[in-house]
Design an enzyme around this catalytic site. Structure first.
Site, short mmCIF file in Angstrom:
data_model
loop_
_atom_site.label_atom_id
_atom_site.label_comp_id
_atom_site.label_asym_id
_atom_site.label_seq_id
_atom_site.Cartn_x
_atom_site.Cartn_y
_atom_site.Cartn_z
N LYS A 129 -1.96 4.22 1.85
CA LYS A 129 -3.30 3.81 1.43
C LYS A 129 -3.39 3.77 -0.10
O LYS A 129 -4.02 2.88 -0.67
CB LYS A 129 -4.36 4.77 1.98
CG LYS A 129 -4.41 4.87 3.50
CD LYS A 129 -4.95 3.62 4.13
CE LYS A 129 -5.29 3.81 5.60
NZ LYS A 129 -4.14 4.20 6.45
N LYS A 164 -12.27 4.86 5.36
CA LYS A 164 -11.12 5.23 6.18
C LYS A 164 -10.43 6.46 5.62
O LYS A 164 -10.44 6.70 4.41
CB LYS A 164 -10.13 4.06 6.28
CG LYS A 164 -9.68 3.44 4.97
CD LYS A 164 -8.87 2.17 5.26
CE LYS A 164 -8.50 1.42 4.00
NZ LYS A 164 -7.79 0.16 4.27
N ARG A 214 -0.24 -9.22 7.90
CA ARG A 214 0.90 -8.38 7.56
C ARG A 214 1.97 -9.29 6.92
O ARG A 214 2.50 -10.19 7.55
CB ARG A 214 1.46 -7.70 8.81
CG ARG A 214 2.83 -7.05 8.64
CD ARG A 214 2.92 -5.98 7.57
NE ARG A 214 1.92 -4.93 7.73
CZ ARG A 214 2.06 -3.89 8.54
NH1 ARG A 214 3.14 -3.76 9.28
NH2 ARG A 214 1.10 -2.98 8.60
N ARG A 229 -3.52 -10.44 12.06
CA ARG A 229 -3.98 -9.63 13.19
C ARG A 229 -5.50 -9.76 13.25
O ARG A 229 -6.22 -9.22 12.41
CB ARG A 229 -3.51 -8.19 13.01
CG ARG A 229 -1.97 -8.10 13.04
CD ARG A 229 -1.43 -6.89 12.37
NE ARG A 229 -1.81 -6.84 10.96
CZ ARG A 229 -1.56 -5.79 10.17
NH1 ARG A 229 -0.94 -4.73 10.65
NH2 ARG A 229 -1.93 -5.80 8.91
N ARG A 237 -11.64 -4.07 13.45
CA ARG A 237 -10.24 -3.80 13.09
C ARG A 237 -9.32 -4.86 13.69
O ARG A 237 -9.45 -5.19 14.87
CB ARG A 237 -9.82 -2.41 13.57
CG ARG A 237 -10.65 -1.28 12.99
CD ARG A 237 -10.37 0.02 13.71
NE ARG A 237 -10.75 -0.04 15.12
CZ ARG A 237 -10.49 0.92 16.00
NH1 ARG A 237 -9.86 2.02 15.62
NH2 ARG A 237 -10.87 0.79 17.27
N ASP A 277 -0.54 -5.44 3.57
CA ASP A 277 -1.69 -5.87 4.37
C ASP A 277 -2.65 -6.61 3.45
O ASP A 277 -3.09 -6.07 2.42
CB ASP A 277 -2.38 -4.67 5.01
CG ASP A 277 -1.56 -4.07 6.15
OD1 ASP A 277 -0.56 -4.71 6.56
OD2 ASP A 277 -1.91 -2.98 6.62
N GLU A 285 -3.45 -2.56 1.80
CA GLU A 285 -2.52 -1.44 2.01
C GLU A 285 -1.10 -1.90 1.70
O GLU A 285 -0.79 -3.09 1.77
CB GLU A 285 -2.58 -0.91 3.45
CG GLU A 285 -3.83 -0.16 3.80
CD GLU A 285 -3.75 0.47 5.19
OE1 GLU A 285 -2.63 0.66 5.72
OE2 GLU A 285 -4.83 0.79 5.74
N ASN A 287 2.45 -0.73 3.30
CA ASN A 287 3.09 0.08 4.33
C ASN A 287 4.57 0.25 4.02
O ASN A 287 5.29 -0.73 3.81
CB ASN A 287 2.93 -0.58 5.69
CG ASN A 287 1.47 -0.66 6.11
OD1 ASN A 287 0.96 0.24 6.76
ND2 ASN A 287 0.78 -1.72 5.72
#
Length: 320
Positions: A129, A164, A214, A229, A237, A277, A285, A287
């Site tokens: 994050k 979050k 992504r 997504r 979400r 993301d 984000e 990842n």
């Protein structure tokens, strides 16, 4: 090459969509030897090296939804990590204390000659994050705080926000608070725990309706397709784990700009594989622990993401 995958239990893999399975299948196709262990099987003792209780596996060729007999164990034994050509760290989040300790054992193994991907130090230095804070030019208005008053001021300014936890995964613990501020106090209490826990707050991005993209970056180079997504029904979400629908699409100019700026910098720090993301044109984000979406992109576009990854792995850790 002799490859060790440090991963969650193999028996739990959902091979119809698992990215680690895709890596293993491609590595086996290229003739590499596959070994696996779980993080709790790493150990070190004075006078020795970091070892793992490993199992060598071969793939049966079975595939499809619900398949469990996709591998068989050839042999088992304790092997020093430095004796492998490459160690691939693929344990899923959360990045908790045990994950943290595992990275230190992997770091010790690196000092003994092991080649670990992603780099244990880089995993610790890039919490998923918070890693975006290094690249403010690409992110939406964002606040990281323990202060409930700060969160309320942020909502007063932006009116529609996302809150979050920093240790969530798969969309867990994500809340939206609209202009009316409904339930903001309760949500702050849940996530912030009277100032004991840091939260991230971001301006809500309406582009989420078109998907949380992504963008995979391998060896500093972006995969040419993202997986958008897309939230379903009343869900905010897009995470696949939260029921989002994955739709592969070519990278936009902005996606590519973000990936080509960030990718080489993080690759130079030992992050062979990252997953960015992106919502609309904003990075949300980075990842680094075990980025996914290999199979979804490959199945929909024909671009072999696993082949790109294993080729990068071969280049980063040639056989000894």
């Amino acid at each position: 090459m002799k490859l060790l995958f440090v991963a969650d239990p193999l028996a739990g893999f959902k091979i119809h969509k698992d990215s680690t399975f895709a890596m293993m299948r491609e590595a086996a196709r290229r003739g590499h030897a596959l070994y696996a262990c779980e993080p709790h099987e790493l150990s070190w003792q004075r006078g020795g090296r970091v070892e793992a209780q490993t199992r060598q596996v071969s793939l049966t060729g079975a595939s499809g939804y619900g398949v469990t007999d996709w591998y068989r164990t050839v042999n088992e034994g304790r092997i020093a990590l430095a004796d492998f050509d490459a160690v691939v760290m693929r344990q899923d989040p959360p990045f908790d204390s045990e994950y943290f300790y595992a990275t230190h054992l992997l770091g010790r193994a690196e000092a003994e000659g092991a080649r670990v991907f992603n780099s244990p130090k880089a995993l610790r230095d890039h919490p998923e994050k918070l890693a975006i804070l290094e690249f403010p030019e690409f992110i939406a208005p964002t606040l990281v705080t323990r202060s409930a008053a700060d969160v309320r001021r942020f909502h007063d300014e932006h009116r529609d926000i996302i809150l979050k936890p920093l240790d969530g995964m798969g969309g867990m613990g994500i809340f939206r608070v609209k202009d009316d501020g409904l339930n903001l106090g309760s949500i702050i209490e849940t996530l912030n725990r009277d100032g004991a826990q840091t939260v991230m707050v971001q301006k809500y991005l309406p582009a989420i309706t078109a998907g949380d993209k992504r963008v995979l970056v391998i060896g500093g180079r972006p995969v040419p397709y993202s997986l958008a997504r897309i939230p379903q029904g009343s869900e905010i979400r897009g995470n696949l784990a939260a029921g989002g629908k994955g739709v592969a699409q070519p990278l936009s100019e902005r996606d590519r700009e973000i990936a080509e700026t960030i990718g080489p910098q993080l690759a130079a720090r030992g992050l062979l594989l990252i997953g960015l993301d992106v919502i609309g044109d904003q990075l949300t984000e980075i990842n680094v622990t075990s980025p996914t979406c290999f199979q979804e992109i490959t199945d929909q576009t024909g671009f072999d993401v696993a082949a790109m990854f294993v080729e990068a792995l071969e280049g980063a850790a040639p056989s000894r």
